[in-house]
Scaffold this motif. Structure first.
Motif, PDB file in Angstrom:
ATOM      1  N   ASN A  24       0.824  -1.211   0.000  1.00  0.00           N
ATOM      2  CA  ASN A  24       0.000   0.000   0.000  1.00  0.00           C
ATOM      3  C   ASN A  24       0.858   1.262   0.000  1.00  0.00           C
ATOM      4  O   ASN A  24       1.965   1.281   0.540  1.00  0.00           O
ATOM      5  N   ALA A  58      -4.001   6.420   0.995  1.00  0.00           N
ATOM      6  CA  ALA A  58      -5.210   6.310   0.167  1.00  0.00           C
ATOM      7  C   ALA A  58      -6.425   5.941   1.010  1.00  0.00           C
ATOM      8  O   ALA A  58      -6.308   5.469   2.149  1.00  0.00           O
ATOM      9  N   TYR A  97     -10.027   3.546   0.949  1.00  0.00           N
ATOM     10  CA  TYR A  97     -10.352   2.230   0.406  1.00  0.00           C
ATOM     11  C   TYR A  97     -11.849   1.975   0.467  1.00  0.00           C
ATOM     12  O   TYR A  97     -12.428   1.827   1.540  1.00  0.00           O
ATOM     13  N   LYS A 101     -11.886  -3.626  -7.457  1.00  0.00           N
ATOM     14  CA  LYS A 101     -11.536  -2.254  -7.834  1.00  0.00           C
ATOM     15  C   LYS A 101     -11.724  -1.348  -6.628  1.00  0.00           C
ATOM     16  O   LYS A 101     -12.789  -1.349  -5.992  1.00  0.00           O
ATOM     17  N   ASN A 102     -10.689  -0.585  -6.299  1.00  0.00           N
ATOM     18  CA  ASN A 102     -10.779   0.386  -5.209  1.00  0.00           C
ATOM     19  C   ASN A 102     -11.329   1.695  -5.769  1.00  0.00           C
ATOM     20  O   ASN A 102     -10.583   2.531  -6.271  1.00  0.00           O
ATOM     21  N   PHE A 159     -10.262   5.410  -4.142  1.00  0.00           N
ATOM     22  CA  PHE A 159      -8.966   6.087  -4.316  1.00  0.00           C
ATOM     23  C   PHE A 159      -9.173   7.453  -4.956  1.00  0.00           C
ATOM     24  O   PHE A 159      -9.811   7.573  -6.005  1.00  0.00           O
ATOM     25  N   PRO A 212      -2.774   6.085 -10.022  1.00  0.00           N
ATOM     26  CA  PRO A 212      -3.622   5.085  -9.351  1.00  0.00           C
ATOM     27  C   PRO A 212      -3.262   3.653  -9.738  1.00  0.00           C
ATOM     28  O   PRO A 212      -3.116   3.334 -10.925  1.00  0.00           O
ATOM     29  N   GLN A 213      -3.103   2.830  -8.731  1.00  0.00           N
ATOM     30  CA  GLN A 213      -2.891   1.392  -8.895  1.00  0.00           C
ATOM     31  C   GLN A 213      -3.966   0.712  -8.057  1.00  0.00           C
ATOM     32  O   GLN A 213      -3.728   0.315  -6.915  1.00  0.00           O
ATOM     33  N   THR A 214      -5.173   0.577  -8.634  1.00  0.00           N
ATOM     34  CA  THR A 214      -6.357   0.285  -7.816  1.00  0.00           C
ATOM     35  C   THR A 214      -7.164  -0.930  -8.273  1.00  0.00           C
ATOM     36  O   THR A 214      -8.306  -1.084  -7.851  1.00  0.00           O
ATOM     37  N   ASP A 227      -2.736  -0.413  -4.449  1.00  0.00           N
ATOM     38  CA  ASP A 227      -3.824   0.097  -3.617  1.00  0.00           C
ATOM     39  C   ASP A 227      -5.177  -0.489  -3.998  1.00  0.00           C
ATOM     40  O   ASP A 227      -6.218   0.119  -3.758  1.00  0.00           O
ATOM     41  N   ALA A 228      -5.165  -1.688  -4.573  1.00  0.00           N
ATOM     42  CA  ALA A 228      -6.423  -2.350  -4.929  1.00  0.00           C
ATOM     43  C   ALA A 228      -7.185  -2.800  -3.699  1.00  0.00           C
ATOM     44  O   ALA A 228      -8.417  -2.733  -3.652  1.00  0.00           O
TER      45      ALA A 228
END
Length: 201
Positions: A36, A56, A58, A85-86, A89, A104-106, A138-139
């Motif tokens: 994260n 982030a 969630y 899918k977050n 974010f 974004p890496q979500t 950050d998913a």
């Protein structure tokens, strides 16, 4: 088929606003694995001391599905999928907290194919499987992710190979090989082999 929504509240960090202020130290995460996005909320003027918190928010949407086809009795073909899918974010909020414009890496997903018996009940029952897993930083909350794959955390991708064999009624052996790599950042490869003897009573 299943659809779930997870809304986590009050888990992102708040930077201490002034020198030697500790009022927001409690917003630092104390349960985490790795992956994260974090930022330093410490404000004591010492560059060698750090107190990291989640950068982030969630709010997760999770879709799960499986199809089980009796191809040739008792052999089954089982296809499974999982997508997360977050949607919570916020690029602007993360920028405000960290001072960095973070891409974004979500998203994350896993696809699995298994052939054999759906459960190990009798002697000579068997099943083999292969899965591919891809989980961005950050998913999901890394604290709650699978601690076996990549030895825990997010920001990982790779394969899971599995096999099971029945030794007797409700007794079986199972083995898994989990091979993973980092998606972004410094390279980190992790290979884990697990072997189990299982019995149900």
């Amino acid at each position: 088929l299943g659809l779930a929504y997870y809304d986590y509240r009050n888990i992102s960090g708040i930077r201490n606003p002034s020198l030697n202020d500790v009022q927001f130290n409690g917003t630092a995460t104390n349960i985490r694995q790795k992956g994260n996005t974090l930022f330093n909320i410490d404000n004591d003027g010492n560059p060698n001391t750090n107190l990291y918190a989640l950068a982030a928010d969630y709010q997760l949407v999770n879709l799960t599905g499986m199809v089980d086809v009796n191809v040739f009795n008792p052999v089954h073909l089982m296809l499974g999928g999982d997508y997360v899918k977050n949607v919570g974010f916020s690029r602007s909020k993360t920028l405000e907290r960290t001072g960095m414009d973070i891409d974004p890496q979500t998203a994350g997903y896993m696809a699995r194919v298994a052939v054999g018996m759906p459960t190990m009940l009798l002697k000579n029952d068997w099943q083999v499987s292969i899965a591919y897993r891809y989980l961005e930083a950050d998913a999901v909350l890394d604290a709650f992710s699978d601690s076996d794959f990549h030895l825990g955390g997010t920001n990982s991708k790779g394969f899971i190979l599995g096999a099971q064999y029945g030794l007797g009624k409700n007794t079986w052996l199972s083995a898994r090989w989990l091979s993973s790599n980092e998606i972004r950042g410094l390279p980190l490869s992790t290979d884990v082999f697990q072997f189990y003897f299982n019995a149900k009573f």
